[in-house]
Design an enzyme around this catalytic site. Structure first.
Site, PDB file in Angstrom:
ATOM      1  N   GLU A   1      -4.473   7.730  -4.368  1.00 18.47           N
ATOM      2  CA  GLU A   1      -4.871   7.092  -5.632  1.00 18.47           C
ATOM      3  C   GLU A   1      -6.227   7.628  -6.053  1.00 18.47           C
ATOM      4  OE1 GLU A   1      -4.624   2.877  -4.922  1.00 18.47           O
ATOM      5  OE2 GLU A   1      -2.501   2.975  -4.446  1.00 18.47           O
TER       6      GLU A   1
ATOM      7  N   HIS B   1      -2.309   0.439  -9.405  1.00 23.41           N
ATOM      8  CA  HIS B   1      -2.873  -0.488  -8.399  1.00 23.41           C
ATOM      9  C   HIS B   1      -3.614  -1.649  -9.073  1.00 23.41           C
ATOM     10  CE1 HIS B   1      -4.440  -0.808  -4.000  1.00 23.41           C
ATOM     11  NE2 HIS B   1      -4.293  -2.004  -4.558  1.00 23.41           N
TER      12      HIS B   1
ATOM     13  N   ARG C   1       0.872  -1.170   0.000  1.00 21.21           N
ATOM     14  CA  ARG C   1       0.000   0.000   0.000  1.00 21.21           C
ATOM     15  C   ARG C   1       0.907   1.217   0.000  1.00 21.21           C
ATOM     16  NH1 ARG C   1      -3.515  -2.920  -1.316  1.00 21.21           N
ATOM     17  NH2 ARG C   1      -5.511  -3.352  -0.304  1.00 21.21           N
TER      18      ARG C   1
END
Ligand code: NAP
Length: 323
Positions: free
Chosen positions: A267, A286, A238
């Site tokens: 994000e 991601h 993360r």
């Protein structure tokens, strides 16, 4: 009467059909926009269960959700689920471990290769209409095979990365993990190290730990300085597991060779983010688990967890803190 559930993002038709067999339901079908927070809070007031991925599930959201028995995320990481609030409201939180392990390990190995051999950087170069003399030392990268992989996190996905590294690329495996993993040491000749020693020894440092208070900014300026100048940093965990500003600085000053990042502090990555103008990075949005088969398997698993929970059964993938 069937239980009522709310699904906060589009799902494949066969997953919807499965949910329809068991529940009344409502789905948010806009792929490009999230459910506004107020609306989500309203929707959950009457819901017995929900699938909520990419939303903060906290006290504010749960306070008026009186019927809620279970919330499922279509991901293995559940850092956006406040486990204390879920416990307080007696709501199961579930996630989707196992089904994505190999897929995420594939992507991370892609990042290892791109970081070492500069694949993303040189792809941009060729697309920009350039070529080079042959052989051109300006294009040199680093070998992957027979070098040292430093895994930060030897869990389900960490193991699959170790397997690829050991048996596919003949790499030496070093790992840093909260608990010792004797089975991994046996299977992959992996050696457990303290974090500082791993950073000093590894050619490729791969982050694949959950985001928690303990792992928040685990890699900052001090840790980056311990890494070799030839080392590559790969973040598949993360964003906040690294200090992003410190990573940008290390890349600018070339105190490390490169970074390959799938996850970010914010994000989507803001359009003016300094990472976007750096040469020595590989960036992906991601997408660790983003293959059709795996995404569908994760959605089905999340739906099964939700259905089990609304019928009063213990879902198969309750998150660790709530078991
Ligand atoms: P996992 O099986 O739970 O493995 C996590 C490992 O990290 C465990 O071995 C755990 O140690 C270790 N760990 C936890 N806290 C630690 C700490 N403070 N210091 C050192 N080690 C620590 O989880 P997983 O399924 O492999 O997934 C790992 C993470 O990858 C997820 O939480 C998620 O954030 C991320 N992920 C990202 C993507 C993507 O799209 N980029 C996709 C999937 C997953 P113990 O065994 O001692 O508990």
């Amino acid at each position: 009467m069937k239980p009522y559930v709310y699904i906060a993002h589009p799902i494949p038709a066969h997953v919807e059909a499965y949910i329809a067999e068991h529940c009344e339901y409502k789905i948010w079908n806009d792929e490009n926009k999230k459910v506004p927070q107020d609306q989500l809070k309203e929707e959950l007031k009457s819901a017995d269960g929900a699938i909520l991925t990419g939303y903060d599930v906290d006290e504010t959201l749960l306070a008026d959700a009186e019927n809620l028995k279970v919330v499922s995320t279509v991901s293995v990481g559940y850092d956006r689920y406040d486990t204390a609030a879920l416990k307080k409201h007696n709501v199961y939180g579930t996630h989707t471990p196992h089904v994505l392990d190999e897929t995420v390990a594939d992507l991370i190995f892609g990042l290892v290769l791109s970081g070492g051999r500069r694949i993303a950087e040189l792809h941009e170069y060729v697309k920009g209409g350039h070529w080079g003399l042959e052989p051109d030392s300006a294009f040199y990268g680093y070998d992957i095979h027979q070098r040292t992989l430093g895994l930060i996190g030897m869990g389900r996905i960490g193991e699959k990365i170790a397997k690829r590294a050991r048996f596919g690329f003949d790499m030496d495996i070093r790992y840093y993990n909260r608990s010792r993993k004797p089975e991994m040491e046996e299977k992959y000749d992996a050696v457990r190290l303290e974090l500082d020693d791993l950073l000093a020894q590894a050619d490729f440092v791969v982050l694949i730990v959950p985001l928690t208070e303990a792992t928040h900014q685990l890699i900052g300026e001090r840790e980056l300085q311990l890494m070799k100048s030839s080392a590559v940093l790969i973040n598949g965990a993360r964003g906040p597991v690294v200090d992003e500003e410190a990573v940008v600085q290390a890349l600018k000053e070339e105190t490390i060779f490169s970074a390959a990042l799938d996850v970010f502090e914010n994000e989507p990555l803001p359009k003016d983010h300094p990472l976007l103008s750096l040469r020595n990075v590989t960036l992906t949005p991601h997408i660790g688990s983003a293959t059709r088969e795996t995404d569908e398997a994760m959605m089905m698993r999340a739906a099964e967890n939700m259905v089990q929970g609304v019928f009063g059964d213990t879902p198969q993938n309750v998150i660790k803190e709530l078991r």
